[in-house]
Scaffold this active site. Sequence first.
Site, PDB file in Angstrom:
ATOM      1  CE1 TYR A 108      -3.561  -2.566   0.687  1.00  0.00           C
ATOM      2  CE2 TYR A 108      -4.770  -0.576   1.376  1.00  0.00           C
ATOM      3  CZ  TYR A 108      -4.515  -2.039   0.575  1.00  0.00           C
ATOM      4  OH  TYR A 108      -6.192  -2.681   0.838  1.00  0.00           O
ATOM      5  CE  LYS A 119       1.836 -17.845  -3.158  1.00  0.00           C
ATOM      6  NZ  LYS A 119       0.921 -18.748  -3.475  1.00  0.00           N
ATOM      7  CG  ASP A 158      -1.997 -20.130  -2.000  1.00  0.00           C
ATOM      8  OD1 ASP A 158      -1.282 -20.125  -0.667  1.00  0.00           O
ATOM      9  OD2 ASP A 158      -1.567 -20.970  -2.811  1.00  0.00           O
ATOM     10  CG  ASP A 166      -8.110  -4.678   1.711  1.00  0.00           C
ATOM     11  OD1 ASP A 166      -8.941  -4.249   2.275  1.00  0.00           O
ATOM     12  OD2 ASP A 166      -7.966  -4.742   0.475  1.00  0.00           O
ATOM     13  CG  ASP A 220     -13.650  -7.118   2.245  1.00  0.00           C
ATOM     14  OD1 ASP A 220     -13.396  -6.285   3.032  1.00  0.00           O
ATOM     15  OD2 ASP A 220     -14.196  -6.697   1.164  1.00  0.00           O
TER      16      ASP A 220
HETATM   17  C1  IPM Z   1     -10.385  -1.571   4.294  1.00  0.00           C
HETATM   18  C2  IPM Z   1     -10.653  -0.655   2.960  1.00  0.00           C
HETATM   19  C3  IPM Z   1      -9.532   0.363   2.620  1.00  0.00           C
HETATM   20  C4  IPM Z   1      -8.234  -0.571   2.412  1.00  0.00           C
HETATM   21  C5  IPM Z   1      -9.674   1.022   1.276  1.00  0.00           C
HETATM   22  C6  IPM Z   1     -11.077   1.827   1.332  1.00  0.00           C
HETATM   23  C7  IPM Z   1      -8.761   2.020   0.931  1.00  0.00           C
HETATM   24  O1  IPM Z   1     -10.801  -1.565   1.776  1.00  0.00           O
HETATM   25  O2  IPM Z   1     -10.336  -0.569   5.207  1.00  0.00           O
HETATM   26  O3  IPM Z   1     -10.228  -2.717   4.197  1.00  0.00           O
HETATM   27  O4  IPM Z   1      -7.874  -1.230   1.345  1.00  0.00           O
HETATM   28  O5  IPM Z   1      -7.353  -0.383   3.315  1.00  0.00           O
HETATM   29 MG    MG Z   2     -10.906  -3.662   2.520  1.00  0.00          MG
END
Ligand code: IPM
Ligand code: MG
Length: 359
Positions: A142, A192, A224, A248, A252
């Site tokens: 990032y 990884k 993975d 990240d 999710d």
């Molecule tokens: C998160 C989001 C952020 C990230 C974005 C909005 C920049 O997806 O907080 O997980 O990638 O960190």
């Molecule tokens: Mg995110």
Amino acid sequence: MTSYRITLLPGDGIGPEITAVTRQLLDAVASRHGFSLTYDEQPVGGAAIDATGSPLPENTLNACRQADAVLLAAIGSPQYDSLPREQRPETGLLALRAGLGLFANLRPVKTIPALIDASTLRPEVISGVDLLVVRELTGGIYFGTPKGRIATETGERAFNTMVYATEEVDRIARVGFELAQQRRGELCSVDKANVLDVSQLWRERVDRLAPEFADVRVSHLYVDNAAMQLVRAPRQFDVLLTGNLFGDILSDEAAMLTGSIGMLPSASLGASGPGLFEPVHGSAPDIAGQDKANPMAMVLSAAMMLRIGLRQEAAATALEQAVDAVLAAGYRTGDLMAEGCTLLGCRAMGDQLLRQLES
Ligand code: IPM
Ligand code: MG
């Protein structure tokens, strides 16, 4: 009476609606637990681009630095997607994380029994899940350099750099180890290392620190495989330690274990200074301004703020119990709606949470 300064960042989309509900609940819980909160509301993301041209104005960052804790709702909206990168809402969020030195992102994922059928995964797979993603937040790909785009004879080359230094791995790994000690004593580091040099260093540093935390069992998974294990047998995980990009993605994925991303809170912490507390979900522009949003992830983020940021454990627990009670009573926002339940809008959900708090 103890008073805390909260910098409040409503942001974009459903942000202002869920912020209003959360603020009302925070005031109620504070007065019941003998402290008070003052709020300094500041623009960030698209709202700040509209107001000042920058997604993180100087004033907003300064206000955050002076707070006891920062509570953010959500940022982003499709209308900004075509702006140059420095003017995008996401860039404001990254600058806020970097500006406050928030290198440790904690994302707890715990099955909520009342919502077990809201997940697309089978109840027997997700029941009893209680894990914590510890994501490095201010390094890795990032923020790594060199990055950019350069013209070539045939088109363009675009590149980012995944980079971690020893100290960066060590400080996030220590957070992971310490949290594992407070939980079930299991730390799974995700990388990884079979392909990436940066991951090889990551793995070596985690192993190097392990003897300092003899009561923690350490394991390693390639990312993975970790992604697969999360949906195959998620109960095996206690603390998942990983870098910025893998964290990240995996957080999710892990969100779906609870049924809805609309329920997940997070905390971002640095070595010192205020922490940032925010729901994991985004700004949901498709339902913004329609009183349909689920405020519960932000309410649970406020609970994390009370517990970790302000050390008001009893007040934090009260907010969490209000959320559990409202769900157990069958109240649902649209994202969680199921047969036999009562559909509520954002404000009405706030009213029910308040009733539970005050009961
Ligand atoms: C998160 C989001 C952020 C990230 C974005 C909005 C920049 O997806 O907080 O997980 O990638 O960190
Ligand atoms: Mg995110």
